[in-house]
Design an enzyme around this catalytic site. Structure first.
Site, PDB file in Angstrom:
ATOM      1  N   GLU A 206       0.910  -1.279  -0.076  1.00  0.00           N
ATOM      2  CA  GLU A 206      -0.100   0.010  -0.109  1.00  0.00           C
ATOM      3  C   GLU A 206       0.853   1.355   0.048  1.00  0.00           C
ATOM      4  OE1 GLU A 206      -1.989  -0.552   3.705  1.00  0.00           O
ATOM      5  OE2 GLU A 206      -3.246  -2.786   2.746  1.00  0.00           O
TER       6      GLU A 206
ATOM      7  N   HIS B 167       0.312   0.925  15.827  1.00  0.00           N
ATOM      8  CA  HIS B 167       1.566   1.394  14.849  1.00  0.00           C
ATOM      9  C   HIS B 167       2.702   1.200  15.658  1.00  0.00           C
ATOM     10  CE1 HIS B 167      -1.785   3.339  12.939  1.00  0.00           C
ATOM     11  NE2 HIS B 167      -0.940   3.751  11.794  1.00  0.00           N
TER      12      HIS B 167
ATOM     13  N   GLY C 139       0.951  -3.390  13.438  1.00  0.00           N
ATOM     14  CA  GLY C 139      -0.640  -3.717  13.726  1.00  0.00           C
ATOM     15  C   GLY C 139      -1.446  -4.148  12.631  1.00  0.00           C
TER      16      GLY C 139
ATOM     17  N   ALA D  10      -5.650  -3.816   1.004  1.00  0.00           N
ATOM     18  CA  ALA D  10      -6.141  -5.212   1.641  1.00  0.00           C
ATOM     19  C   ALA D  10      -5.206  -6.209   1.795  1.00  0.00           C
ATOM     20  CB  ALA D  10      -7.337  -5.896   0.793  1.00  0.00           C
ATOM     21  N   GLU D  11      -4.458  -6.410   2.962  1.00  0.00           N
ATOM     22  CA  GLU D  11      -3.626  -6.985   3.420  1.00  0.00           C
ATOM     23  C   GLU D  11      -3.672  -8.528   3.099  1.00  0.00           C
ATOM     24  OE1 GLU D  11      -4.926  -4.730   5.584  1.00  0.00           O
ATOM     25  OE2 GLU D  11      -3.307  -3.324   5.698  1.00  0.00           O
TER      26      GLU D  11
END
Lengths: 395, 330
Positions: free
Chosen positions: B31, B131, B87, B61-62
């Protein structure tokens, strides 16, 4: 979007070319994809379906007799699977769920190899690179984004090819999933990625009405094919028990993808006539009436009716039944003859390159096993035999 | 001159550029990594140089990023996926643990999936929730994955190349609060093999084991310990799967004391596993129980209090003290 698909999507019509009573209806748009499908070819489909159904019955029988840890019946979905499998070119790559036994057979996966998965010998069973048929994936929908990535690899490999070469040698991917999996996020993400990159992938959904015990209505308020429009790809809803219609639409979608026109979604509407797996009991969640309501829509029955009306004689059907029984006997014999694997062999494929923890644990395991090898400590026969096998295999 | 002074961030960027240059099958995806160059600018300039097919801005979208990376790897590519923050790896956790880690095993060795997943990890950057986490134990616990984490620019430059060259999937944890740490990078002479831990400071009285962002903290603690007349050895573990137990055990046998420091919560952390192994193999050389310094059993706290959460020099020195006075801690 071309006219065919926009019409299909707009009307949510169920494309059907072969009615349950064996009547072949003409459809200029889709018949164009069946020009070379003559009586002989239809007999070929029928043979595929008969053999798959017999293999399926043998699978359930083997499980019931304690010879398989599990079997996943495909009964009722033979047409969807054979038609899709036969629409793929040899160079294409197919990513199945765990129920695509009939597709596997069209890809040249030996049934005996397939049974290794269900006899607890292997998590894979066959060579996906040789067959163009990926191993089964048990985590629902997880194979679908992988199929898209594979298709994106094809796109890169074919960069710079002229259109002629693409149409001749181009490769395509088919991603199988079911109505239950359609709710998984991975299916959504896959369609987003595929549409975004216009990857050569066909999403082939067998909507067999039941996700174990949960009916389709719980997964979706609309036919799944309708969702395609939201991703910007054509969606086709086809009678999944009609081998000719499924073959026509899948050929169309695969051809389209091969030519670089991007992904498509096919919803093959079918019915899982058996249990989800041999561990399932459908009487807990659906009625006998519902099940028998699909009897006359059986995918094999309508082809049999077509063939008989075309003059195919009883001898053909008898010979085919004989061939199916022979195949069943062969796979049974092959399944029972698999050597019992050792855990030691499992250590070899955790990593492709040496990993010190795995090496150390393997060394410990060998030493531990070797302690049983002599049998002097009164270890029982099976343990002693197993240990000896491992010892011999590694030295 | 093959030696250049640069930051960890620049070293990873240079390492990735070299991978893209040398291996036409390699590609980056994630991303915001293309046009923007990544939120940390680790991939800055790479899309302009190598094109949109080699440095891909994916949909957001991971699971899709990891899933498509697996498919590309099956097709013969070497995808290097970026997960924007520690995270945010969890939407892709299923693809990593049930698919990526097990594909070679499932296919009985017939299919390799050489996917590298880059994850900036760890705290101390004053950020919002999700994070600042250190989820390395979750991945180290998963057979089939390799885990690397560099702490210096030189290691970062070479280890990212090692990760991509490896035929196994590699989770490459980047110590994000050390992105701007500078050091010499020798672009001709390779760093030590990634699975080898490095003794980064020699000592005789105790050993501090750390990795990633805590290596500089461990070194500072060792330096501070000289005030008390303690000569402390520091090991940078570098690879969290496999773990170079030999180096850690050999050092502990020599020094008799081991302090393991990581940002991840102590409970269930890698420190526990390493402490157990060391106890099994160096029990009779240990002068004191192995001490652990880590995060608390709490979600990573808001940044105003993270300084109290994160292991620092004083916490490490406190643990070091316990190894010299074991009866006090008991």
């Amino acid at each position: 979007m071309d006219t065919i698909t926009s019409q299909a999507t707009a009307q949510d019509s169920l494309i059907q070319l072969l009615a349950p009573d064996g009547t072949r209806s003409a459809n200029a748009e889709w018949d164009a994809w069946l020009e070379d499908v003559d009586l002989e070819a239809i007999q070929g489909f029928y043979r595929d379906m008969v053999l798959a159904r017999r293999v399926d019955e043998e699978g359930t029988a083997l499980q019931r007799q304690g010879e398989l840890v599990l079997w996943v019946p495909l009964r009722g979905q033979e047409a969807a699977q054979v038609a899709a499998g036969r629409a793929a070119a040899p160079q294409d790559m197919l990513f199945p769920t765990y129920r695509e036994h009939a597709v596997a057979m069209t890809r040249g996966v030996s049934v005996a190899e397939m049974l290794r998965t269900f006899r607890g010998i292997s998590h894979g069973g066959w060579d996906p690179t040789r067959t163009g048929f990926h191993v089964y994936t048990m985590v629902l929908a997880a194979q679908v984004p992988q199929a898209v990535g594979y298709a994106q690899g094809i796109q890169r490999d074919q960069k710079g090819w002229d259109q002629d070469r693409v149409e001749r040698e181009g490769e395509t991917v088919m991603a199988f999933f079911g109505d239950g999996s359609s709710s998984e996020g991975d299916v959504h993400e896959s369609m987003v990625f595929a549409a975004s990159s216009q990857a050569p992938v066909v999403f082939f959904c067998q909507n067999n009405q039941w996700a174990i015990s949960v009916p389709f209505e719980v997964q979706s308020r609309v036919p799944l094919a309708q969702r395609a429009a939201g991703y910007g790809m054509p969606g086709i809803r086809v009678d999944g028990n009609d081998v000719l219609a499924v073959h026509a639409v899948t050929r169309w979608a695969m051809d389209r993808a091969r030519r670089g026109e991007g992904p498509a979604l096919i919803e093959a509407v079918t019915y899982r006539r058996g249990a989800h797996t041999t561990a399932d009991d459908p009487t807990k969640y659906r009625t006998r009436d519902e099940e028998t309501g699909w009897d006359d829509k059986d995918p094999l029955l309508r082809v049999e009716r077509l063939l008989r009306s075309a003059g195919v004689t009883q001898d053909y059907f008898d010979e085919l039944a004989q061939e199916a029984d022979t195949l069943a006997a062969e796979i049974r014999a092959a399944a029972l003859a698999f050597p019992t694997p050792s855990l030691e062999s499992a250590f070899s494929h955790i990593y492709a390159e040496p990993h010190s923890l795995v090496q150390n644990e393997l060394a410990w395991f060998r030493e531990y096993q070797a302690g049983f090898a002599d049998g002097a400590d009164g270890a029982d026969g099976s343990d002693g035999a197993g240990a000896t096998e491992i010892k011999e295999g590694t030295r | 001159m093959s030696t250049e002074r640069m930051t960890v961030a620049k070293a990873i960027n240079a390492g990735l550029a070299r991978v893209l240059e040398e291996n036409p099958k390699s590609l980056l995806l994630g991303e915001d990594i293309g046009r923007l160059g990544g939120v940390y600018r680790i991939t800055e300039g790479l899309q302009a140089r190598f094109g949109e097919d080699r440095v891909v801005d994916t949909p957001l979208a991971e699971s899709g990023i990891i899933g498509t990376s697996i498919g590309m790897a099956m097709r013969g590519y070497r995808p290097i996926a970026e997960i924007q923050f520690d995270g945010f790896v969890f939407p892709g956790f299923n693809q990593i643990t049930t698919q990526l880690a097990k594909m070679h095993f499932r296919t009985e060795g017939r299919v390799n999936v050489p996917v590298t997943i880059r994850i900036p990890y760890g705290g101390g950057i004053g950020s919002v929730e999700h994070h600042s986490e250190s989820p390395e134990a979750l991945f180290a616990h998963t057979a089939g994955l390799r885990i690397m984490t560099p702490s210096t620019p030189h290691d970062a430059y070479w280890m990212i190349q090692d990760a991509v060259a490896c035929d196994d999937p590699v989770i490459f944890f980047e110590p994000k609060r050390r992105y701007w740490l500078k050091g010499e990078v020798d672009t001709e002479h390779r760093a030590a093999p990634p699975e080898r831990a490095q003794v980064v400071r020699r000592g005789t009285d105790a050993t501090i084991l750390a990795w990633g962002p805590l290596v500089p903290v461990a070194l500072a603690a060792a330096q501070a310990a000289t005030d008390d007349g303690r000569d402390v050895e520091v090991i940078d573990l570098r690879s969290l799967s496999p773990v170079d137990f030999d180096t850690v055990i050999a050092s502990t046998r020599r020094t008799g004391r081991l302090i393991i420091a990581h940002e991840a919560p102590t409970f269930g952390g890698l420190g526990g596993e390493i402490a157990a192994r060391v106890s099994e193999h160096a029990f009779f050389q240990l002068e004191a129980p192995v001490a652990r310094v880590g995060g608390f059993h709490m979600p990573y706290p808001p940044s105003k209090v993270e300084a109290q959460y994160l292991p620092d020099i004083d916490r490490i020195l406190d643990a070091l003290d316990t190894t010299f006075n074991p009866e006090v801690s008991a």
